[in-house]
Design an enzyme around this catalytic site. Structure first.
Site, PDB file in Angstrom:
ATOM      1  CG  ASN A   7      -3.174 -55.707 -36.082  1.00 43.15           C
ATOM      2  OD1 ASN A   7      -3.305 -55.791 -37.291  1.00 43.15           O
ATOM      3  ND2 ASN A   7      -4.089 -55.184 -35.299  1.00 43.15           N
ATOM      4  CG  ASP A   9      -5.815 -55.377 -38.810  1.00 44.46           C
ATOM      5  OD1 ASP A   9      -6.096 -56.590 -38.762  1.00 44.46           O
ATOM      6  OD2 ASP A   9      -6.221 -54.543 -37.980  1.00 44.46           O
ATOM      7  CG  HIS A  10      -1.098 -52.216 -41.423  1.00 44.45           C
ATOM      8  ND1 HIS A  10      -1.753 -51.145 -41.969  1.00 44.45           N
ATOM      9  CD2 HIS A  10      -1.160 -52.069 -40.087  1.00 44.45           C
ATOM     10  CE1 HIS A  10      -2.190 -50.361 -40.997  1.00 44.45           C
ATOM     11  NE2 HIS A  10      -1.852 -50.898 -39.844  1.00 44.45           N
ATOM     12  NE  ARG A  18      -2.556 -52.531 -58.096  1.00 47.19           N
ATOM     13  CZ  ARG A  18      -1.508 -52.796 -58.876  1.00 47.19           C
ATOM     14  NH1 ARG A  18      -1.354 -53.993 -59.372  1.00 47.19           N
ATOM     15  NH2 ARG A  18      -0.642 -51.865 -59.157  1.00 47.19           N
ATOM     16  CG  HIS A  43     -10.139 -54.055 -36.345  1.00 47.91           C
ATOM     17  ND1 HIS A  43      -9.906 -52.723 -36.098  1.00 47.91           N
ATOM     18  CD2 HIS A  43     -11.477 -54.219 -36.202  1.00 47.91           C
ATOM     19  CE1 HIS A  43     -11.054 -52.112 -35.826  1.00 47.91           C
ATOM     20  NE2 HIS A  43     -12.025 -53.004 -35.897  1.00 47.91           N
ATOM     21  NE  ARG A  45     -10.703 -50.442 -39.219  1.00 52.43           N
ATOM     22  CZ  ARG A  45     -11.108 -49.359 -38.591  1.00 52.43           C
ATOM     23  NH1 ARG A  45     -12.319 -48.892 -38.785  1.00 52.43           N
ATOM     24  NH2 ARG A  45     -10.304 -48.721 -37.770  1.00 52.43           N
ATOM     25  NE  ARG A  49     -11.239 -49.014 -43.034  1.00 54.82           N
ATOM     26  CZ  ARG A  49     -11.166 -47.922 -42.268  1.00 54.82           C
ATOM     27  NH1 ARG A  49     -10.000 -47.476 -41.868  1.00 54.82           N
ATOM     28  NH2 ARG A  49     -12.254 -47.270 -41.930  1.00 54.82           N
ATOM     29  CG  HIS A  50      -7.813 -54.014 -42.616  1.00 52.00           C
ATOM     30  ND1 HIS A  50      -8.510 -54.730 -41.691  1.00 52.00           N
ATOM     31  CD2 HIS A  50      -7.507 -52.820 -42.027  1.00 52.00           C
ATOM     32  CE1 HIS A  50      -8.627 -54.014 -40.585  1.00 52.00           C
ATOM     33  NE2 HIS A  50      -8.053 -52.847 -40.754  1.00 52.00           N
ATOM     34  CD  GLU A  70      -7.515 -54.765 -32.823  1.00 51.74           C
ATOM     35  OE1 GLU A  70      -7.987 -53.842 -33.506  1.00 51.74           O
ATOM     36  OE2 GLU A  70      -6.315 -54.902 -32.623  1.00 51.74           O
ATOM     37  CB  THR A 100      -5.606 -46.715 -37.525  1.00 57.39           C
ATOM     38  OG1 THR A 100      -5.436 -47.836 -36.649  1.00 57.39           O
ATOM     39  CG2 THR A 100      -4.971 -45.497 -36.880  1.00 57.39           C
ATOM     40  CB  THR A 101      -8.574 -48.169 -33.440  1.00 52.59           C
ATOM     41  OG1 THR A 101      -8.683 -49.344 -34.227  1.00 52.59           O
ATOM     42  CG2 THR A 101      -9.642 -48.161 -32.376  1.00 52.59           C
ATOM     43  CD  GLU A 151      -4.860 -53.849 -27.355  1.00 57.50           C
ATOM     44  OE1 GLU A 151      -5.433 -54.932 -27.604  1.00 57.50           O
ATOM     45  OE2 GLU A 151      -4.301 -53.165 -28.226  1.00 57.50           O
ATOM     46  CG  HIS A 190      -3.322 -47.700 -31.762  1.00 58.20           C
ATOM     47  ND1 HIS A 190      -2.836 -46.601 -32.407  1.00 58.20           N
ATOM     48  CD2 HIS A 190      -4.369 -48.145 -32.498  1.00 58.20           C
ATOM     49  CE1 HIS A 190      -3.571 -46.378 -33.490  1.00 58.20           C
ATOM     50  NE2 HIS A 190      -4.504 -47.301 -33.571  1.00 58.20           N
ATOM     51  N   GLY A 191       0.324 -47.949 -32.132  1.00 57.30           N
ATOM     52  CA  GLY A 191       1.386 -46.973 -32.395  1.00 57.30           C
ATOM     53  C   GLY A 191       2.748 -47.368 -31.844  1.00 57.30           C
ATOM     54  N   GLY A 212       1.297 -53.957 -34.846  1.00 53.30           N
ATOM     55  CA  GLY A 212       1.076 -54.272 -36.248  1.00 53.30           C
ATOM     56  C   GLY A 212       1.933 -53.475 -37.207  1.00 53.30           C
ATOM     57  CG  HIS A 213       1.942 -49.134 -39.556  1.00 55.37           C
ATOM     58  ND1 HIS A 213       3.060 -48.345 -39.635  1.00 55.37           N
ATOM     59  CD2 HIS A 213       1.311 -49.013 -40.746  1.00 55.37           C
ATOM     60  CE1 HIS A 213       3.093 -47.758 -40.826  1.00 55.37           C
ATOM     61  NE2 HIS A 213       2.035 -48.137 -41.509  1.00 55.37           N
TER      62      HIS A 213
HETATM   63  N1  PXP Z   1      -4.459 -52.616 -30.655  1.00 54.99           N
HETATM   64  C1  PXP Z   1      -5.636 -52.165 -31.177  1.00 54.99           C
HETATM   65  C2  PXP Z   1      -6.855 -52.240 -30.334  1.00 54.99           C
HETATM   66  C3  PXP Z   1      -5.682 -51.652 -32.491  1.00 54.99           C
HETATM   67  O1  PXP Z   1      -6.861 -51.219 -32.986  1.00 54.99           O
HETATM   68  C4  PXP Z   1      -4.509 -51.645 -33.269  1.00 54.99           C
HETATM   69  C5  PXP Z   1      -4.553 -51.148 -34.674  1.00 54.99           C
HETATM   70  O2  PXP Z   1      -5.321 -51.982 -35.455  1.00 54.99           O
HETATM   71  C6  PXP Z   1      -3.321 -52.139 -32.685  1.00 54.99           C
HETATM   72  C7  PXP Z   1      -3.320 -52.593 -31.375  1.00 54.99           C
HETATM   73  C8  PXP Z   1      -2.033 -52.172 -33.444  1.00 54.99           C
HETATM   74  O3  PXP Z   1      -1.645 -50.864 -33.732  1.00 54.99           O
HETATM   75  P1  PXP Z   1      -0.392 -50.623 -34.675  1.00 54.99           P
HETATM   76  O4  PXP Z   1      -0.745 -51.119 -36.029  1.00 54.99           O
HETATM   77  O5  PXP Z   1      -0.238 -49.122 -34.619  1.00 54.99           O
HETATM   78  O6  PXP Z   1       0.760 -51.356 -34.074  1.00 54.99           O
END
Ligand code: PXP
Length: 248
Positions: A7, A9-10, A18, A43, A45, A49-50, A70, A100-101, A151, A190-191, A212-213
């Site tokens: 992912n 997004d970050h 910026r 994602h 949104r 935002r990203h 997403e 976040t979600t 998921e 997620h996480g 992602g993160h």
């Molecule tokens: N899956 C979904 C559906 C999410 O919304 C996210 C966060 O955008 C992720 C996975 C990835 O989560 P993380 O950034 O915590 O790894």
């Protein structure tokens, strides 16, 4: 063996801090693929935002693995998905004020609406995945919507400490088995981090982890290609003792 969806997004979060042009998630998607990503996830949104529309358009052109979009189940997003034709759409709940979600979709209370949205998207040739908590009722409702994938939300597992983390793991394992039994294909995310990913990767029937993160964070120290490579290694070869514990 679970595959890895990265992912991005970050990366876009840093750029949008910026409102400039760097770092570019589109350019970095190529490095993620070189590191072994089996898919790229973004994602888009409602508040942009990203990830921006431009990112999605260009990613569709350059991603050679699989592009997973997403999105919330809104008319605007359905139109964008049908225009862009990603390889998969993952429907997520979306609140403007969240960081976040937070949590999975409430399918049981929105079943008719979601069934209709899923039909529109899948009729365009895009398989749909539903982001849901590892709960029996939600999984059964997901199967009734005719979505091809779910998921499983791993956020509660990721935030829990031992021994409740073991209970959360058991819930995800049971949810995976139930979903497979109902004919659904199963991803999770997620996480997840380098520290907690292996027991999830070792779950029988788990197809893809969306992460992602933690990967983007690690990439600051070691570069994106290497950060992806390390995660890919962990989920491709989760430690054996964990595998055995999972399959009992
Ligand atoms: N899956 C979904 C559906 C999410 O919304 C996210 C966060 O955008 C992720 C996975 C990835 O989560 P993380 O950034 O915590 O790894």
């Amino acid at each position: 063996m679970a595959s890895l969806g990265v992912n991005l997004d970050h990366i876009a979060n840093v750029r949008q801090a910026r409102k400039t042009v760097e770092p570019d998630p589109v350019a970095l998607a190529l490095l993620a693929e070189l590191g072994g990503a089996d898919g790229i996830t973004v994602h888009l949104r409602e508040d942009r935002r990203h990830i921006q529309n431009r990112d999605l358009t260009l990613l569709k052109e350059i991603v050679r693995s699989r592009l997973n979009l997403e999105m919330a189940a809104t008319t605007e997003m359905i139109e964008i998905a049908q225009r862009t034709l990603p390889d998969m759409v993952t429907i997520v709940p979306e609140k403007r004020e969240e960081i976040t979600t937070e949590g999975g979709l409430a399918i049981t209370t929105n079943e008719g609406y979601l069934t209709n949205v899923i039909q529109q998207i899948q009729n365009s040739g895009i398989p749909v995945s539903l982001f849901i908590d590892p709960e029996k009722d939600q999984i059964e409702a997901a199967a009734r919507t005719k979505a091809l994938w779910i998921e499983i939300h791993t956020g509660t597992y990721a935030e829990a400490s031992w021994p409740s983390q073991q209970q959360e793991l058991a819930k995800i394992k049971e949810a995976t088995a139930r979903a497979k039994h109902l004919g659904l294909r199963v991803n999770a995310g997620h996480g997840l981090t380098y520290q907690n990913v292996e027991p999830i990767a070792a779950i029988k029937g788990m197809e893809e982890l969306n992460i992602g993160h933690t990967i983007i964070s690690r990439s600051i120290a070691v570069g994106l290609k290497e950060a992806v490579r390390e995660m890919k290694n962990l989920i491709s070869h989760p430690r054996k003792e964990l595998l055995f514990a999972q399959q009992r």
